[in-house]
Design a protein around this motif. Sequence first.
Motif, short mmCIF file in Angstrom:
data_model
loop_
_atom_site.label_atom_id
_atom_site.label_comp_id
_atom_site.label_asym_id
_atom_site.label_seq_id
_atom_site.Cartn_x
_atom_site.Cartn_y
_atom_site.Cartn_z
N ASN A 237 35.18 32.58 37.25
CA ASN A 237 35.54 33.81 37.94
C ASN A 237 34.66 34.93 37.41
OD1 ASN A 237 37.73 36.41 37.57
ND2 ASN A 237 37.31 35.61 39.59
N GLY B 32 39.62 29.83 53.49
CA GLY B 32 40.28 31.11 53.36
C GLY B 32 41.72 31.03 53.81
N ARG C 112 37.70 28.24 35.18
CA ARG C 112 38.86 27.63 35.83
C ARG C 112 38.64 26.12 35.94
NH1 ARG C 112 40.15 32.80 35.12
NH2 ARG C 112 40.44 34.06 36.99
N ALA D 85 42.20 30.15 49.64
CA ALA D 85 43.64 29.92 49.61
C ALA D 85 43.97 28.43 49.72
CB ALA D 85 44.32 30.67 50.76
N ASP E 121 39.19 31.41 43.00
CA ASP E 121 38.59 32.73 42.83
C ASP E 121 37.22 32.68 42.15
OD1 ASP E 121 39.57 31.91 40.39
OD2 ASP E 121 40.45 33.84 39.84
N MET F 62 44.80 28.53 45.13
CA MET F 62 44.09 29.80 45.04
C MET F 62 42.80 29.57 44.26
SD MET F 62 45.91 31.85 46.77
CE MET F 62 45.12 33.40 46.37
N THR G 277 32.97 38.58 38.76
CA THR G 277 32.94 39.57 39.83
C THR G 277 32.09 40.77 39.42
OG1 THR G 277 35.14 38.92 40.59
CG2 THR G 277 34.32 41.07 41.29
N GLY H 32 34.77 34.50 42.65
CA GLY H 32 34.14 35.81 42.59
C GLY H 32 32.83 35.85 43.33
N VAL I 172 33.08 39.22 47.09
CA VAL I 172 34.00 38.33 46.38
C VAL I 172 34.58 37.28 47.32
CG1 VAL I 172 36.23 38.20 45.20
CG2 VAL I 172 34.60 39.99 44.59
N LYS J 257 37.50 34.53 47.97
CA LYS J 257 38.86 34.17 47.56
C LYS J 257 39.37 33.08 48.49
CE LYS J 257 40.20 38.62 45.56
NZ LYS J 257 41.16 39.75 45.59
#
Length: 197
Positions: free
Chosen positions: A146, A100, A74, A158, A178, A176, A148, A180, A154, A156
């Motif tokens: 990312n 978060g 990403r 926001a 992520d 967002m 996982t 992982g 995990v 995540k």
Amino acid sequence: MKARWLTLIAVTVVAGCGTTPAHPTGPAAARPDVSFATTTPAPSPSDAVVPTPACLAPGVALSVGEVDAAMGLRAVGLTLRNCGTATYTVNGYPAVDVLGADRSVLDVAVLDGTSNVATIERYDVPPRRVDVPPGGTAVAVLVWRNLTTDAATVAKGAYLSVAPAKGQPRHTLTLMVDPGNTGKLAVSPWTTPVAGQ
């Protein structure tokens, strides 16, 4: 007989031209597209008011682009705009925390230097002084993978909490994130934008 040998040599040469991979693999070859927030939002068809980043002390506004997701890697661009009346100087890395949904700080390390995650040639550079005139911009890139392997751990995110440098006012940006199970992101130093950013 001579004609057959010449034909065989020609076929061998042509076949050999295709032995180099068109797209090298590995961390050093990662070149995701990086999206930066537009400084002038496009007009909305409904003429709705488009929110703009707040101008916080000491006279800067921070914004984030859209995440480019390429094969688990990403990348997203951060933009610093000088909304003050004097030249603003940056020399180093943005201060970034991942938040978060409840805006609590997540246990995700943000490392200085994109090479801690992947090499992106344009932004894998040492910090240097960037003088941003009023109305001008500086940019940085945030990257992560990312990965996982354990759903119980995990991470995540926001939001991002971002300051031009440690100890300066922070901006909360919706994004967002992520990472992982990797537990880390990496950020480039502030640099001058290329044409079109």
